[in-house]
Design a protein around this motif. Structure first.
Motif, PDB file in Angstrom:
ATOM      1  N   PRO A  46       0.832  -1.212   0.000  1.00 14.74           N
ATOM      2  CA  PRO A  46       0.000   0.000   0.000  1.00 14.74           C
ATOM      3  C   PRO A  46       0.861   1.254   0.000  1.00 14.74           C
ATOM      4  N   ARG A  47       0.452   2.263  -0.741  1.00 16.89           N
ATOM      5  CA  ARG A  47       1.194   3.519  -0.818  1.00 16.89           C
ATOM      6  C   ARG A  47       1.004   4.338   0.453  1.00 16.89           C
ATOM      7  N   ASP A 235       2.609  -2.079   5.298  1.00 17.90           N
ATOM      8  CA  ASP A 235       1.176  -2.292   5.479  1.00 17.90           C
ATOM      9  C   ASP A 235       0.654  -1.581   6.715  1.00 17.90           C
ATOM     10  N   ALA A 238       0.508   2.289   6.370  1.00 18.47           N
ATOM     11  CA  ALA A 238      -0.460   2.779   5.393  1.00 18.47           C
ATOM     12  C   ALA A 238      -1.853   2.979   5.985  1.00 18.47           C
ATOM     13  N   GLN A 239      -2.052   2.565   7.224  1.00 17.63           N
ATOM     14  CA  GLN A 239      -3.367   2.745   7.840  1.00 17.63           C
ATOM     15  C   GLN A 239      -3.654   4.233   8.046  1.00 17.63           C
TER      16      GLN A 239
END
Length: 267
Positions: A46-47, A235, A238-239
């Motif tokens: 995820p970016r 990961d 990216a939240q």
């Protein structure tokens, strides 16, 4: 005195990993090479949203050790920062002011909360920073960091005390707080194959915004460049700010992670 299979003495104390596991730490080079080979896959993570991330190196390491991590996070869209304090020679009390100043600088310049990624001793610093300034910290990720249980159970304890001038028992109140729940979301990434730190000292108490992620077969010196660990870091970062969801182990490195219930029951 006899010991159990997980390095626990009959007295209830923990022991450092054995010599065989320590010698096997040389595989860290292969973990770095694996990440380089798998870089196209890693870039599918995820970016990021551009928020700042401060990378804190482990004991005896410098910013060079965190360079692959910072480059990876920068390519994903984060504002990755080095700690800029030379080689980490230890000392929680000695380093506190400099760490707090560095965090305040990054927070002030960006105007955004800073995520902290700490490898080994760097993770202990990260947890201490989050307790000091939860208004400046967005997320804490530790990699093979001995902050819980019997923190003397590492193969670096004596050298740490000799170079830092600080005993592990010093700052007992602060260390107890560091081992407890943090006021920000946090993830502890660790390996039972760690040859430097007894993995049980890396376990936090799982909660609605705190989790343990076990990476199979990762070494201590390779954990910060291990491809499965890098994916997990990306990961987690990216939240969205203020949100937390459990790590999804069904990604491209699914085979490298232990089931979550295994980490919970180990505490």
């Amino acid at each position: 005195m006899s010991t159990g299979p997980d390095g626990a003495l009959e007295s209830g104390r923990l022991r450092p990993p054995g010599l065989g596991m320590l010698l096997a730490e040389a595989r860290g080079l292969f973990e770095l090479n694996a990440s380089l080979l798998l870089s196209p896959l890693l870039m599918r993570a995820p970016r990021g949203d551009g928020h700042p991330v401060l990378a804190l190196p482990g004991f005896l390491a410098s910013d060079l050790s965190m360079a692959p991590m910072r480059r990876y996070l920068s390519e994903l869209g984060y504002e990755a920062h080095a700690w800029r304090m030379g080689r980490n020679l230890g000392g929680l009390g000695r380093m506190r002011d400099s760490l707090r100043t560095r965090l305040a600088e990054i927070h002030g310049a960006s105007g955004r909360k800073v995520s902290l990624v700490g490898w080994s001793l760097g993770g202990v610093y990260a947890r201490d920073l989050a307790l000091w300034a939860p208004d400046k910290v967005r997320y804490v990720i530790t990699l093979g960091s001995p902050f819980a249980n019997d923190v003397r159970a590492t193969n670096a304890t004596r050298l740490y005390e000799a170079l830092s001038g600080e005993r592990v028992e010093d700052f007992a109140e602060a260390r107890e707080a560091i081992a407890g729940d943090l006021p920000v979301p946090t993830t502890s990434i660790y390996s039972r194959a760690d040859g430097v730190v007894n993995w049980r000292t890396c376990l936090l108490r799982p909660s609605a915004r705190a989790e343990n992620i076990e990476v199979h077969l990762a070494s201590h010196i390779g954990l910060g460049v291990n491809p499965a660990a890098l994916w997990a870091v990306a990961d987690r970062l990216a939240q969205p700010e203020g949100e937390f969801r459990p790590f999804d182990r069904a990604g491209p490195f699914a085979i490298a992670y232990a089931p979550p219930e295994q980490a919970v029951s180990a505490r």
